[in-house]
Design an enzyme around this catalytic site. Structure first.
Site, PDB file in Angstrom:
ATOM      1  N   SER A  39       2.587  -9.184  -3.573  1.00 13.10           N
ATOM      2  CA  SER A  39       4.091  -9.701  -2.504  1.00 13.10           C
ATOM      3  C   SER A  39       3.021  -8.912  -1.555  1.00 13.10           C
ATOM      4  O   SER A  39       2.013  -8.658  -1.396  1.00 13.10           O
ATOM      5  CB  SER A  39       4.945  -7.798  -3.264  1.00 13.10           C
ATOM      6  OG  SER A  39       3.585  -7.037  -2.559  1.00 13.10           O
ATOM      7  N   ASP A  40       4.012  -9.399  -0.215  1.00 13.12           N
ATOM      8  CA  ASP A  40       3.408  -8.887   0.912  1.00 13.12           C
ATOM      9  C   ASP A  40       3.795  -7.674   0.826  1.00 13.12           C
ATOM     10  O   ASP A  40       4.412  -7.131   0.182  1.00 13.12           O
ATOM     11  CB  ASP A  40       4.632 -10.618   1.942  1.00 13.12           C
ATOM     12  CG  ASP A  40       4.022 -10.129   3.022  1.00 13.12           C
ATOM     13  OD1 ASP A  40       3.002  -9.165   3.598  1.00 13.12           O
ATOM     14  OD2 ASP A  40       4.282 -11.009   3.684  1.00 13.12           O
ATOM     15  N   TRP A  41       2.823  -7.097   1.507  1.00 12.78           N
ATOM     16  CA  TRP A  41       3.797  -5.775   1.973  1.00 12.78           C
ATOM     17  C   TRP A  41       4.734  -5.755   2.408  1.00 12.78           C
ATOM     18  O   TRP A  41       5.572  -5.575   3.832  1.00 12.78           O
ATOM     19  CB  TRP A  41       2.303  -5.320   3.030  1.00 12.78           C
ATOM     20  CG  TRP A  41       1.333  -4.554   2.628  1.00 12.78           C
ATOM     21  CD1 TRP A  41       0.499  -3.413   2.968  1.00 12.78           C
ATOM     22  CD2 TRP A  41       0.360  -5.898   1.725  1.00 12.78           C
ATOM     23  NE1 TRP A  41      -0.801  -3.489   2.018  1.00 12.78           N
ATOM     24  CE2 TRP A  41      -0.597  -4.203   1.381  1.00 12.78           C
ATOM     25  CE3 TRP A  41       0.343  -6.887   1.141  1.00 12.78           C
ATOM     26  CZ2 TRP A  41      -1.674  -5.291   0.612  1.00 12.78           C
ATOM     27  CZ3 TRP A  41      -0.646  -7.198   0.582  1.00 12.78           C
ATOM     28  CH2 TRP A  41      -2.081  -6.646   0.061  1.00 12.78           C
TER      29      TRP A  41
END
Length: 736
Positions: free
Chosen positions: A263-265
């Protein structure tokens, strides 16, 4: 750092204990990876499996200490290795040995049009990541340049899917040769920073497959990327980090991706969707370390305790966590558990030299009337340098790609260092942009505070310019918010800080004016007709100033070409002309496949500078292109040949571009599309024959009704150009 050492020690003890009994299959590197994955998986508890699916710190996820499986450590970014932060905070960890070599931004790499430079870049940054014991590099980025206002365009590879596809593959191969996974981002349709966490992107299937997916597909199928990062935005109403269509149907189903989806943060928004819609590893969902009153926020991630409870209750089958852990274990066996993994190197002169070489090849000479460039140091006794970007640090800021660089040579220092004492170099500020120099606790150490008025600064610059042999204005954008920076888009196409006025006044004061635009985006240039020389530079990292000076004085012959179109005005861009940017919770790509030069061609617009444009200090003559046959069989190939000669008096490199035009189609198609390119180096008077071989895929379009690529029989043209608008020669052919 203490925790890392403890985990390694525990893993070592565990391995010693295991080896004392019997060597398990998962530790036997002679066994196939899939067999090792299944063996390791069978030995793990449910709690250990779930722990691998989410972060345990800002940039790490758990391993399995008792089995000797190390933690995973990720790092930004695509342009250099991020400094260490505290375990559970964004603040700097205070290390004194984490200052990296800053490499040029990926717009510069794309502007080299050189696959060898992409391989060198990937190998060099991969060595830096490996030395710091990272096994996931959060990059490269290959989102398509849809609008020149996108704040993160500087991190990507331009507007054309073919160019981005060819450049991303060797970059990945270079990174992964170090036992570090390239995590290609942001998958997919992350083409604006405004409302990036909430906007739902509506795009037709043709545009999705022809424009926005090809670079990701090449990264997976040709580059064999070991990791993919999801995007923040939504597609078909689902967040991209857990999206059935993008991750399950396309990435794994159609392309056969066997790596890890990260995932992106903060990009995860639902436990159930994260479980079923293709995500493997969750990072950054909470960032204060105290969410829900817990002492460890990571236990509350969507794929942490909530996931575990659903598994323990039987509501979610164990096979769902096993799918994710298989991918994570595969990552470990390819990286941290590969005994042949190189050791890497960090902050070396070799990496600095690589960065400088890439920068020199990527800087683009846009305009050079009256041969103002290169600067003749035998004649130029006084050079006046004007502009804040001549002195401002550009490695700090911009978002997640902000770096703590070992050093950064400014353009002014680069020019002074190259010119030496034989030519006087004087500096005038000219304008005030952003006087700050800190981001996430990293400071540039510069104090750019300026108390003089705008008129005073302009007057000083103009007076100094009047008797100069050459004036170099160095401006453009910077990496502050609302410019080339993550989190927000630019507000307009024009240069900020009233730079247009400074340039206009300088052009009146001295006819030998060179404007150097430092940016990762196109900018408006209303003064272009009055300025003889224009150079497009980029955020070029540690060796930025040295590489620019090398181009300006002619030590290196410019050979970069634009990876995106410079429009005269925003209305010359399809996303803006059709009124669907940035949207209001929903954004529809009304321009469909007509992005960049495809829109320019369709609407017959004259750009400021076209895609693929770039001049040299020498000249090139193109011969007539020929085809090896008149017709291509449906299952065959076709080769085109063209001679290119250096007709100037110095060595130079030319990027020969092949475009294909479908002269009659059942569906609307671009006037032409880039389908191959070669960068060739020629000595004065030297001539080479460049050959391009294509197959039916180069003639195909995506048929949404059939959900397949289709090449229709009929008439085509192969066009050879020095840019998308500078077509030198063409030849017709048929597809049977």
């Amino acid at each position: 750092m203490r925790k890392i050492k403890n985990v390694i020690l525990l893993g070592t003890l565990a391995c010693s204990s295991i080896f004392a009994q019997q060597k398990p299959v998962y530790l036997d590197e002679s066994k196939p990876i899939e067999q090792r994955v299944e063996d390791a998986l069978s030995r793990m508890t449910l709690e250990e499996k779930v722990a691998m699916c989410h972060a345990q710190s800002k940039f790490s996820s758990a391993g399995v200490p008792r089995l000797g499986i190390p933690e995973n450590w990720a790092t930004d970014g695509p342009h250099g290795i991020r400094p260490e932060v505290l375990w559970d905070e964004w603040d700097q960890a205070g290390w004194t040995n984490d200052s990296c070599i800053a490499f040029p931004a990926l717009t510069c790499l794309a502007a080299t049009w050189n696959k060898d430079m992409a391989l060198l870049y990937g190998k060099s940054i991969g060595e830096e990541a490996r030395y710091r014991n990272k096994n996931i590099l959060l990059g490269p980025g290959v989102n398509i340049y849809r609008t020149p206002l996108n704040g993160r365009n500087f991190e990507y590879m331009g507007e054309d899917p073919y160019l981005a596809s060819r450049m991303v593959v060797p970059y990945i191969q270079g990174v992964q040769s170090n036992g570090v996974a390239a995590c290609v981002k942001h998958f997919a349709l992350n083409n604006q920073e405004i409302d990036r966490h909430t906007v739902n992107v509506n795009v037709d299937d043709r545009a999705l497959y022809e424009i926005y997916l090809p670079a990701f597909k090449a990264a997976v199928q040709e580059g064999k990327a070991w990791a993919i990062m999801g995007a923040y935005n939504k597609y078909k109403g689902q967040w991209a980090c857990h999206n059935q269509y993008l991750l399950n149907d396309i990435l794994r189903g159609e392309w056969g991706f066997d790596g890890v989806v990260v995932s992106d943060w903060g990009g995860v928004n639902s436990t159930k969707q994260a479980i079923y819609n293709g995500l493997d590893m969750e990072f950054g969902s909470w960032t204060d370390g105290l969410s829900e009153g817990a002492s460890n926020a990571y236990d509350n991630y969507y794929l942490a305790k909530p996931f575990l409870k659903l598994l323990q209750s039987g509501e979610v089958k164990v096979e769902e966590v096993d799918k994710k852990v298989r991918n994570i274990l595969r990552l470990a066996f390819r990286t941290t558990m590969d005994s042949k993994r190189p050791w890497g190197s960090f902050g070396t002169v070799e990496h600095a030299a690589a960065g400088r070489k890439i920068a020199e090849e990527g800087i683009v000479l846009l305009q050079n009337k009256n041969n103002v460039l290169p600067i003749d140091l035998n004649k130029a006794k006084k050079i006046v340098v004007v502009g804040e970007n001549a002195i401002k640090s550009m490695t700090v800021g911009g978002g997640s790609s902000s770096l703590k660089a070992r050093y950064e040579i400014s353009p002014l220092d680069g020019i002074k260092g190259r010119v030496g004492t034989q030519t006087q170099v004087v500096y005038a500020r000219g304008y005030v942009g952003d006087a700050s120099g800190n981001y996430n606790g990293v400071t540039s150490g510069q104090d750019l505070t300026e108390n003089r008025s705008e008129s005073e600064l302009i007057s000083e610059a103009v007076n100094m310019a009047k008797d100069a042999d050459v004036v170099i204005f160095i401006g453009g954008l910077n990496k502050s918010d609302f410019q080339d920076s993550e989190g927000n888009d630019r507000k307009h196409l024009e240069l900020p800080y009233n730079q247009d006025k400074v340039i206009t006044e300088l052009s009146k004061a001295n006819k030998n004016l060179v404007v150097v635009n430092i940016s990762g985006n196109a900018v408006a240039m209303p003064w272009a007709n009055t300025v003889p020389a224009i150079v497009q530079s980029w955020y070029n990292g540690s060796e930025s100033g040295a590489s620019l000076a090398s181009i300006l004085v002619g030590d290196a012959n410019p050979s970069g070409k634009l990876p995106f179109t410079f429009p005269v005005k925003l209305d010359d861009n399809g996303a803006h002309k059709l009124g669907e940017y940035p949207g209001n919770g929903e954004v529809t790509y009304n321009e469909s496949i007509f992005v960049g030069y495809r829109w320019i061609d369709k609407e017959k617009i004259k750009p400021l500078f076209p895609f693929g444009h770039g001049l040299s200090y020498t000249t090139f003559a193109y011969g007539k292109v020929s085809a090896d046959k008149k017709e291509m069989d449906a299952d065959g190939k076709m080769t085109f040949s063209v001679s290119v000669k250096n007709t100037g008096n110095r060595e130079g490199a030319e990027i020969v571009q092949l475009y294909i035009s479908d002269l009659k189609s059942s569906l609307p198609r671009p006037v032409k599309e880039l389908k191959d390119f070669q960068k060739i180096v020629l000595k004065p008077g030297e001539e080479k024959v460049v050959t391009f071989t294509i197959d039916k895929s180069a003639l195909s379009f995506f048929d949404a009704a059939k959900h397949d690529w289709v090449a229709e029989s009929g008439d085509f043209e192969a066009l050879i150009g020095a840019s998308s608008t500078d077509v030198k020669t063409k030849v017709g052919f048929k597809l049977r």
